[in-house]
Design a protein around this motif. Structure first.
Motif, short mmCIF file in Angstrom:
data_model
loop_
_atom_site.label_atom_id
_atom_site.label_comp_id
_atom_site.label_asym_id
_atom_site.label_seq_id
_atom_site.Cartn_x
_atom_site.Cartn_y
_atom_site.Cartn_z
N LEU A 34 0.90 -1.63 -0.39
CA LEU A 34 -0.39 0.35 0.10
C LEU A 34 1.03 1.59 -0.09
O LEU A 34 0.08 2.62 -0.24
CB LEU A 34 -0.71 0.55 1.58
CG LEU A 34 -1.76 -1.46 1.25
CD1 LEU A 34 -2.63 -1.33 2.34
CD2 LEU A 34 -3.12 -1.06 0.06
N ASP A 35 1.71 1.26 -0.13
CA ASP A 35 3.23 2.19 -0.18
C ASP A 35 3.21 3.19 0.76
O ASP A 35 2.86 4.48 1.12
CB ASP A 35 3.16 3.23 -1.57
CG ASP A 35 3.88 3.63 -1.19
OD1 ASP A 35 5.10 3.44 -0.95
OD2 ASP A 35 4.19 5.14 -1.95
N LEU A 36 2.48 2.83 2.55
CA LEU A 36 2.52 3.04 3.95
C LEU A 36 3.84 3.23 4.64
O LEU A 36 4.77 2.46 4.06
CB LEU A 36 1.44 2.72 4.62
CG LEU A 36 0.08 2.59 3.82
CD1 LEU A 36 -0.94 1.71 4.23
CD2 LEU A 36 -0.64 4.06 3.58
N PRO A 37 4.23 3.66 4.83
CA PRO A 37 5.39 3.70 6.05
C PRO A 37 5.20 2.53 6.74
O PRO A 37 4.09 2.09 7.40
CB PRO A 37 4.90 5.08 6.96
CG PRO A 37 4.67 5.88 6.87
CD PRO A 37 2.68 5.00 5.70
N LEU A 38 6.61 1.77 7.08
CA LEU A 38 6.73 0.41 7.91
C LEU A 38 6.78 0.82 9.16
O LEU A 38 6.79 1.90 9.72
CB LEU A 38 7.85 0.28 7.59
CG LEU A 38 7.93 -0.48 6.12
CD1 LEU A 38 9.68 -0.94 5.81
CD2 LEU A 38 6.89 -0.82 5.54
N SER A 39 6.12 -0.01 9.49
CA SER A 39 5.54 -0.27 11.76
C SER A 39 5.70 -1.33 11.72
O SER A 39 5.20 -2.58 11.58
CB SER A 39 4.31 1.01 11.66
OG SER A 39 4.06 1.38 12.92
N SER A 40 5.62 -1.63 13.48
CA SER A 40 5.57 -2.76 13.70
C SER A 40 3.19 -3.25 13.52
O SER A 40 3.14 -4.32 14.15
CB SER A 40 5.95 -2.51 14.88
OG SER A 40 5.99 -1.52 15.90
N ASP A 41 3.00 -2.27 13.58
CA ASP A 41 1.64 -2.25 13.53
C ASP A 41 0.95 -1.45 12.00
O ASP A 41 1.37 -0.70 11.88
CB ASP A 41 0.72 -1.54 15.01
CG ASP A 41 -0.22 -2.23 15.38
OD1 ASP A 41 -0.93 -3.37 14.51
OD2 ASP A 41 -1.29 -1.40 16.24
N LEU A 42 -1.00 -1.54 12.14
CA LEU A 42 -0.71 -1.59 10.94
C LEU A 42 -1.79 -0.27 11.80
O LEU A 42 -1.70 0.00 12.94
CB LEU A 42 -2.76 -2.29 11.08
CG LEU A 42 -2.36 -3.90 10.79
CD1 LEU A 42 -3.65 -4.34 10.06
CD2 LEU A 42 -1.96 -3.52 9.35
N PRO A 43 -1.89 0.89 10.52
CA PRO A 43 -2.12 2.42 11.02
C PRO A 43 -3.70 2.38 11.39
O PRO A 43 -4.40 3.39 12.31
CB PRO A 43 -2.08 2.59 9.60
CG PRO A 43 -2.43 2.32 8.71
CD PRO A 43 -1.80 0.84 9.10
N LEU A 44 -4.43 1.52 11.33
CA LEU A 44 -6.12 1.65 11.91
C LEU A 44 -6.70 -0.22 12.10
O LEU A 44 -5.47 -0.82 12.31
CB LEU A 44 -6.82 1.61 10.44
CG LEU A 44 -7.14 3.15 9.98
CD1 LEU A 44 -7.20 3.03 8.40
CD2 LEU A 44 -7.00 3.95 10.94
#
Length: 222
Positions: A18-28
């Protein structure tokens, strides 16, 4: 931690796609994330994400409900939504609508015997299956019939729990009671719904199966 149940590599793959910032969790939260990106994500990435959202909750996403309706509208009717399969998952609903309580003939049971004859094609001079082949086929048939009846007994217990009866069933005694009732019905030839038009019952039952499936309440939906 909305995506805590997802493996880190699954989260990473979804966010990268989704070309979203990488993170250890989903943003939603999982439901919101699934609703937002359902049309974009491929099935390989949707599968692990969908497991975080219960089937009933997923039915509130219009696209998922629409897809279920399309699936249910196929002709011929999908096996999952036919009465002969559905009554194995919802035996109490079937009987409450007037369906016969006698065990339904199973194609899987027949397949067990046919498999034995085809795999162990030892025939006597007159062309009939030899006695030991018949015995093996009969033994496997009995095992398959008992397996199906055990599944029906478990389905009845699940339906009772859904009814919010508020009673805890002892599994051992309940199993024995169910087995005795099944045996009595078969031996006596008596059945719930024996004097009811089974075609009308089948029509009503399959309509309810469709509703249960679309609403995400079917126990076969994961």
């Amino acid at each position: 931690m909305s995506g805590a149940q997802l493996p880190p590599d699954a989260i990473e793959a979804i966010l990268k796609y989704l070309d979203l910032p990488l993170s250890s969790d989903l943003p939603l939260a999982p439901f919101e994330f699934l609703s937002t990106h359902l049309r974009i994500l491929p099935s390989s990435l949707l599968t692990p994400l969908s497991k975080l959202v219960p089937p009933r909750q997923r039915s509130f996403i219009p696209l998922i409900k629409s897809r279920r309706l399309v699936y249910a509208s196929q002709q011929p009717r999908p096996p999952l939504l036919r009465a002969d399969r559905g009554r194995l998952r919802w035996p109490l609903l079937w009987e409450r609508l007037g369906g016969s309580s006698l065990p339904v003939p199973s194609s899987e049971v027949e397949e067990e015997e046919n498999w034995v004859e085809s795999e162990f094609n030892f025939r006597s001079v007159d062309g009939e299956p030899r006695q030991h082949v018949r015995k093996l086929g009969g033994f496997l048939r009995e095992l398959e019939e008992e397996r199906e009846q055990e599944g029906v007994r478990e389905a009845r217990r699940a339906e009772r729990r859904l009814d919010d009866v508020g009673e805890e069933f002892d599994s051992d005694s309940d199993d024995e009671d169910e087995r005795q009732r099944d045996t009595t019905r078969i031996q006596s030839g008596l059945a719930i719904g024996a004097d009811v038009d089974q075609e009308k019952v089948k029509e009503s039952f399959e309509k309810r199966l469709l509703e249960i499936f679309v609403d995400g309440l079917d126990i076969m939906i994961r």
